[in-house]
Design an enzyme around this catalytic site. Structure first.
Site, PDB file in Angstrom:
ATOM      1  N   GLU A 132      38.872  34.632  46.797  1.00 52.45           N
ATOM      2  CA  GLU A 132      39.719  33.911  46.312  1.00 52.45           C
ATOM      3  C   GLU A 132      40.387  35.210  45.591  1.00 52.45           C
ATOM      4  O   GLU A 132      39.535  36.416  44.722  1.00 52.45           O
ATOM      5  CB  GLU A 132      39.473  33.475  44.966  1.00 52.45           C
ATOM      6  N   PHE A 133      41.630  35.571  45.841  1.00 55.65           N
ATOM      7  CA  PHE A 133      41.899  36.843  44.973  1.00 55.65           C
ATOM      8  C   PHE A 133      42.464  36.612  43.588  1.00 55.65           C
ATOM      9  O   PHE A 133      43.662  35.597  43.511  1.00 55.65           O
ATOM     10  CB  PHE A 133      43.186  37.951  46.053  1.00 55.65           C
ATOM     11  N   ILE A 134      42.152  37.509  42.596  1.00 65.47           N
ATOM     12  CA  ILE A 134      42.713  36.707  41.246  1.00 65.47           C
ATOM     13  C   ILE A 134      43.061  38.481  40.449  1.00 65.47           C
ATOM     14  O   ILE A 134      42.953  39.817  40.458  1.00 65.47           O
ATOM     15  CB  ILE A 134      41.478  36.383  40.399  1.00 65.47           C
ATOM     16  N   ASP A 237      24.108  39.860  36.063  1.00 66.72           N
ATOM     17  CA  ASP A 237      24.423  41.075  36.423  1.00 66.72           C
ATOM     18  C   ASP A 237      25.934  41.308  35.423  1.00 66.72           C
ATOM     19  O   ASP A 237      26.689  42.030  36.275  1.00 66.72           O
ATOM     20  CB  ASP A 237      24.976  41.554  37.698  1.00 66.72           C
TER      21      ASP A 237
END
Length: 333
Positions: A132-134, A237
């Site tokens: 998904e691109f946010i 991380d």
């Protein structure tokens, strides 16, 4: 250690542990479908976007900066945008581990993470992950929201199997061993400090840091006196490059190295995460601070300093050595 945006997944068959009986529907978006391994195409990323991704047109492809391990790219289509990471030298197991972690965090319904869609091999070698691109906002948002949402994730996701994860994964490009253990101190000593110390000894021929570090690892017990440790789902991380905010100002975390561990271990990258007072105040309102927290802070930073030493060289050795020596003096061992 590298910047991402992400998405739901169908995997290659190169990672047997994904279909392990111990994993119940690791990816709910695909649990009613059989796992199908497609034939390798010349451009598997484009192929997936134009088939399972439901796009009919790719309008633009643009690089996204920030990563030091992988290449990041944005694909704009007629059904929205996708985020793609590629690595030309490492096989799909690295991204498969990342995707399992992203999905585990996503399913908590707490802090926002990119949803993973697909992992696979590149025909020229290496691998990719489609997510998904946010769309990120211009502001860094507020740290109170980040602290609260992160604590909600830690509180929501616990493991009955103990400390570890369903698969081994990577911290940066370093292998991260996640074999299940019932005792946290033993897990951290062996699979976190011990593994990094062994790598440093083998890579740099560094017996001093190895011997002193192992002495510390054998004597961690007093640092955990009167502490209740639950196996919480950790990002693993969490530094400034792996945290951001969406257009609505809500926190987003990316590029995980997930496992179930002591919640305080999440702050091990605080030396380059920028956590402030508002962050910790909000966090501890949900997950109360435990006795000895301040004394354990550097211990969890040590793991990441050792990893940076192994990844990037001797510039990080002195910081790791200083922490080890301070603890040896504190514990009188």
């Amino acid at each position: 250690m590298a910047v991402t945006h992400l998405g739901s997944i169908s995997f290659s068959s190169s990672m047997p542990s994904i279909s392990s009986p111990s994993l119940k529907h690791p990816f709910n978006f695909n649990k009613n479908k059989p796992l199908i391994v497609a034939a390798m195409s010349d451009d598997p990323v484009r192929e997936w976007i134009l088939s399972e991704g439901k796009a009919t047109q790719i309008k633009g492809i643009s690089p996204i900066g920030g990563g030091c391990i992988n290449r990041a790219t944005r694909y704009d289509t007629d059904v929205g945008s996708f985020f793609v990471k590629t690595n030309r030298s490492i096989g799909p197991s690295m991204f498969e581990g990342e995707a399992l972690g992203l999905n585990a965090m996503y399913e908590t319904g707490s802090i926002r993470v990119p949803k993973p869609y697909k992992v696979g091999s590149l025909p020229t070698g290496g691998s990719y992950i489609i997510m998904e691109f946010i769309e990120f906002g211009a502001s860094r948002g507020n740290q109170s929201a980040l602290g609260r949402k992160l604590a909600e994730m830690h509180k929501a996701a616990k493991s009955e199997k103990g400390f570890g994860f369903h698969v081994d994964n990577t911290i940066g490009s370093t292998p991260q061993i996640n074999t299940w253990m019932s005792d946290w101190v033993e897990f951290f000593a062996e699979h976190r400090l011990g593994y990094q110390l062994k790598m440093a000894h083998e890579q740099y021929g560094d017996p001093t840091i190895y011997e002193r570090g192992q002495r510390l690892a054998r004597n961690l017990g007093p640092l955990f006196k009167n502490v209740v440790i639950e196996p919480c789902l950790l990002h693993g991380d969490l530094w400034s490059g792996n945290m951001t905010y969406d257009k609505n100002g809500e926190p987003v975390i990316l590029d995980p190295a997930c496992y179930y561990g002591h919640n305080e271990a999440e702050f091990g990258m605080s030396w380059c995460a920028g956590f402030g007072g508002d962050f910790y105040k909000a966090y501890f309102e949900v997950m109360p601070e435990q006795p000895g927290f301040e004394e354990r802070r550097d211990l969890y930073m040590l793991y990441h300093y050792l990893n940076h030493y192994n990844l990037f060289g001797s510039g990080y050795r002195s910081s790791a050595m200083s922490i080890i020596d301070d603890y040896l003096r504190m514990l009188s061992v």
